[in-house]
Design a protein around this motif. Structure first.
Motif, PDB file in Angstrom:
ATOM      1  N   ALA A  67      -2.609  -7.645 -18.325  1.00 10.80           N
ATOM      2  CA  ALA A  67      -3.387  -7.713 -17.086  1.00 10.80           C
ATOM      3  C   ALA A  67      -2.456  -8.134 -15.961  1.00 10.80           C
ATOM      4  O   ALA A  67      -1.657  -9.062 -16.119  1.00 10.80           O
ATOM      5  N   TYR A  68      -2.533  -7.433 -14.832  1.00  6.73           N
ATOM      6  CA  TYR A  68      -1.643  -7.704 -13.702  1.00  6.73           C
ATOM      7  C   TYR A  68      -2.042  -9.003 -13.013  1.00  6.73           C
ATOM      8  O   TYR A  68      -3.220  -9.192 -12.671  1.00  6.73           O
ATOM      9  N   PRO A  69      -1.092  -9.925 -12.789  1.00  5.69           N
ATOM     10  CA  PRO A  69      -1.418 -11.130 -12.024  1.00  5.69           C
ATOM     11  C   PRO A  69      -1.993 -10.767 -10.658  1.00  5.69           C
ATOM     12  O   PRO A  69      -1.476  -9.880  -9.972  1.00  5.69           O
TER      13      PRO A  69
ATOM     14  N   ALA B 120      -0.934  -3.999  -8.758  1.00  7.15           N
ATOM     15  CA  ALA B 120      -0.012  -3.108  -9.458  1.00  7.15           C
ATOM     16  C   ALA B 120       0.290  -1.918  -8.561  1.00  7.15           C
ATOM     17  O   ALA B 120      -0.320  -1.729  -7.511  1.00  7.15           O
ATOM     18  N   CYS B 121       1.241  -1.115  -8.984  1.00  8.68           N
ATOM     19  CA  CYS B 121       1.554   0.154  -8.325  1.00  8.68           C
ATOM     20  C   CYS B 121       2.100   1.074  -9.412  1.00  8.68           C
ATOM     21  O   CYS B 121       2.249   0.662 -10.572  1.00  8.68           O
ATOM     22  N   GLY B 122       2.423   2.309  -9.047  1.00 12.24           N
ATOM     23  CA  GLY B 122       2.872   3.257 -10.044  1.00 12.24           C
ATOM     24  C   GLY B 122       4.094   2.791 -10.815  1.00 12.24           C
ATOM     25  O   GLY B 122       4.172   2.961 -12.035  1.00 12.24           O
ATOM     26  N   GLY B 123       5.065   2.206 -10.110  1.00 11.17           N
ATOM     27  CA  GLY B 123       6.275   1.741 -10.775  1.00 11.17           C
ATOM     28  C   GLY B 123       5.996   0.611 -11.752  1.00 11.17           C
ATOM     29  O   GLY B 123       6.566   0.566 -12.854  1.00 11.17           O
TER      30      GLY B 123
ATOM     31  N   CYS C 151      -5.025  -4.000 -17.352  1.00  9.02           N
ATOM     32  CA  CYS C 151      -6.189  -4.232 -16.492  1.00  9.02           C
ATOM     33  C   CYS C 151      -5.753  -4.660 -15.098  1.00  9.02           C
ATOM     34  O   CYS C 151      -4.851  -5.494 -14.945  1.00  9.02           O
ATOM     35  N   GLY C 152      -6.406  -4.088 -14.090  1.00  8.42           N
ATOM     36  CA  GLY C 152      -6.286  -4.576 -12.734  1.00  8.42           C
ATOM     37  C   GLY C 152      -7.504  -5.417 -12.419  1.00  8.42           C
ATOM     38  O   GLY C 152      -8.042  -6.119 -13.272  1.00  8.42           O
ATOM     39  N   VAL C 153      -7.963  -5.329 -11.164  1.00  5.04           N
ATOM     40  CA  VAL C 153      -9.227  -5.971 -10.787  1.00  5.04           C
ATOM     41  C   VAL C 153     -10.078  -4.898 -10.130  1.00  5.04           C
ATOM     42  O   VAL C 153     -10.831  -4.205 -10.780  1.00  5.04           O
ATOM     43  N   GLY C 154      -9.947  -4.727  -8.831  1.00 11.10           N
ATOM     44  CA  GLY C 154     -10.671  -3.661  -8.148  1.00 11.10           C
ATOM     45  C   GLY C 154     -12.111  -3.966  -7.833  1.00 11.10           C
ATOM     46  O   GLY C 154     -12.719  -3.381  -6.956  1.00 11.10           O
ATOM     47  N   ASN C 155     -12.710  -4.925  -8.575  1.00  8.86           N
ATOM     48  CA  ASN C 155     -14.143  -5.223  -8.423  1.00  8.86           C
ATOM     49  C   ASN C 155     -14.959  -3.939  -8.407  1.00  8.86           C
ATOM     50  O   ASN C 155     -15.740  -3.678  -7.495  1.00  8.86           O
TER      51      ASN C 155
ATOM     52  N   THR D  71       5.332 -15.622 -14.692  1.00  7.21           N
ATOM     53  CA  THR D  71       5.149 -16.677 -13.685  1.00  7.21           C
ATOM     54  C   THR D  71       4.002 -16.388 -12.730  1.00  7.21           C
ATOM     55  O   THR D  71       3.879 -17.027 -11.688  1.00  7.21           O
ATOM     56  N   HIS D  72       3.172 -15.416 -13.064  1.00  6.88           N
ATOM     57  CA  HIS D  72       1.965 -15.086 -12.299  1.00  6.88           C
ATOM     58  C   HIS D  72       2.264 -14.640 -10.866  1.00  6.88           C
ATOM     59  O   HIS D  72       1.479 -14.866  -9.949  1.00  6.88           O
ATOM     60  N   ARG D  73       3.378 -13.982 -10.671  1.00  4.37           N
ATOM     61  CA  ARG D  73       3.691 -13.441  -9.349  1.00  4.37           C
ATOM     62  C   ARG D  73       3.132 -12.035  -9.179  1.00  4.37           C
ATOM     63  O   ARG D  73       2.842 -11.344 -10.157  1.00  4.37           O
ATOM     64  N   GLN D  74       2.999 -11.610  -7.924  1.00  4.74           N
ATOM     65  CA  GLN D  74       2.489 -10.277  -7.607  1.00  4.74           C
ATOM     66  C   GLN D  74       3.569  -9.252  -7.939  1.00  4.74           C
ATOM     67  O   GLN D  74       4.553  -9.105  -7.223  1.00  4.74           O
ATOM     68  N   LEU D  75       3.386  -8.533  -9.024  1.00  5.73           N
ATOM     69  CA  LEU D  75       4.446  -7.678  -9.539  1.00  5.73           C
ATOM     70  C   LEU D  75       4.777  -6.509  -8.633  1.00  5.73           C
ATOM     71  O   LEU D  75       5.903  -6.020  -8.619  1.00  5.73           O
ATOM     72  N   ASP D  76       3.803  -6.032  -7.866  1.00  5.82           N
ATOM     73  CA  ASP D  76       4.031  -4.828  -7.070  1.00  5.82           C
ATOM     74  C   ASP D  76       4.872  -5.066  -5.828  1.00  5.82           C
ATOM     75  O   ASP D  76       5.254  -4.105  -5.153  1.00  5.82           O
TER      76      ASP D  76
END
Length: 264
Positions: free
Chosen positions: A164-166, A170-173, A187-191, A129-134
């Protein structure tokens, strides 16, 4: 240090909806960017292949990966033909909940994922659902990750390797849950530029949007114009996660289900 430019796109459309417009690029712009990749003689990989090479420490210099987040229909109708004309691989990360319901725009259907693969594009997962998983309870994040893998695999008919994280969060968990679900990388983003020692469960990418100039893309392909991904999470990233968690706990909807797009 030899850097890896992992480019992150979203919609490729001449007239995108206002809510995604800052993260969209015109078809002509994508075509120019792909021509830059070809002219530069870059080694181009899907995310799955890049991860395999990172694990073996066999990544050539001037390596590039091209990715698309969310699963817009134009990734098939517009981006895929441009990639195929230049014999370039790419990866599309699909938000599985948009395959059938709560579609915020013209999104890929389950049937179209097979067409996308037939066009030479890797299909990966991008949450349900494209939520922020962390900022979710861990069990809920686990469900988002595993359900997205299950539904995308059901559509394409085989296991998938890439996630790829919405919003890039992300975090370690969350990383541990992605690995436990059976993905081989994420994949994250981070630019920032990725590199051979980058975290395979949060590979850094460079967001290409409407305001990204051709000059900036050319700089990235030359390995300049952006920072290199750090070995550890920056303090400001940790602080921002705390702020978002407090927002969720306070009842503020920090990431509506239909909000699509990469966040730094």
């Amino acid at each position: 240090m030899s850097v890896i430019a992992i480019l992150s796109y979203h919609s490729v459309a001449p007239c995108p909806p206002d809510w995604i417009a800052p993260f969209a690029v015109a078809p002509a712009a994508l075509a120019r960017h792909l021509d830059f990749v070809v002219a530069g003689g870059h080694a181009v990989f899907t995310v799955a292949e890049l991860a395999r090479r990172l694990a073996r420490d066999e990544v050539p210099t001037r390596s590039v990966a091209i990715t698309f987040d969310d699963g817009f229909e134009d990734n098939l109708s517009i981006a895929a033909p441009l990639l195929r004309e230049r014999a370039l691989p790419a990866t599309v990360f699909v938000t599985s909940g948009f395959l059938t319901a709560r579609r915020p725009a013209a999104m890929l259907t389950a049937e179209q994922l097979v067409e996308l693969e037939a066009a030479g594009v890797e299909v990966g997962a991008h949450g349900h659902t494209h939520r922020q998983l962390d900022v979710l309870p861990r069990a809920e994040a686990r469900r988002e990750i595993r359900l997205s893998k299950q539904l995308v695999e059901s559509a394409v008919g085989h296991p998938i390797e890439s996630f790829a994280y919405p919003h890039g969060y992300a975090c370690g968990g969350v990383e541990a849950e992605v690995e436990a679900a059976g993905f081989r990388s994420a994949c994250g983003v981070g630019n920032a530029f990725s590199h051979r020692q980058d975290n395979r469960w949060r590979l850094s990418r460079l967001t290409v949007g409407a305001a990204t100039s051709d000059q900036r893309v050319q700089e990235w392909l030359r390995g300049t114009g952006a920072r290199v991904a750090p070995a550890h999470e920056a303090p400001r990233t940790t602080a921002w996660r705390t702020a978002r968690r407090l927002g969720v706990a306070g009842g503020r909807n920090m990431a509506p289900v239909v909000t699509v797009g990469a966040r730094v």
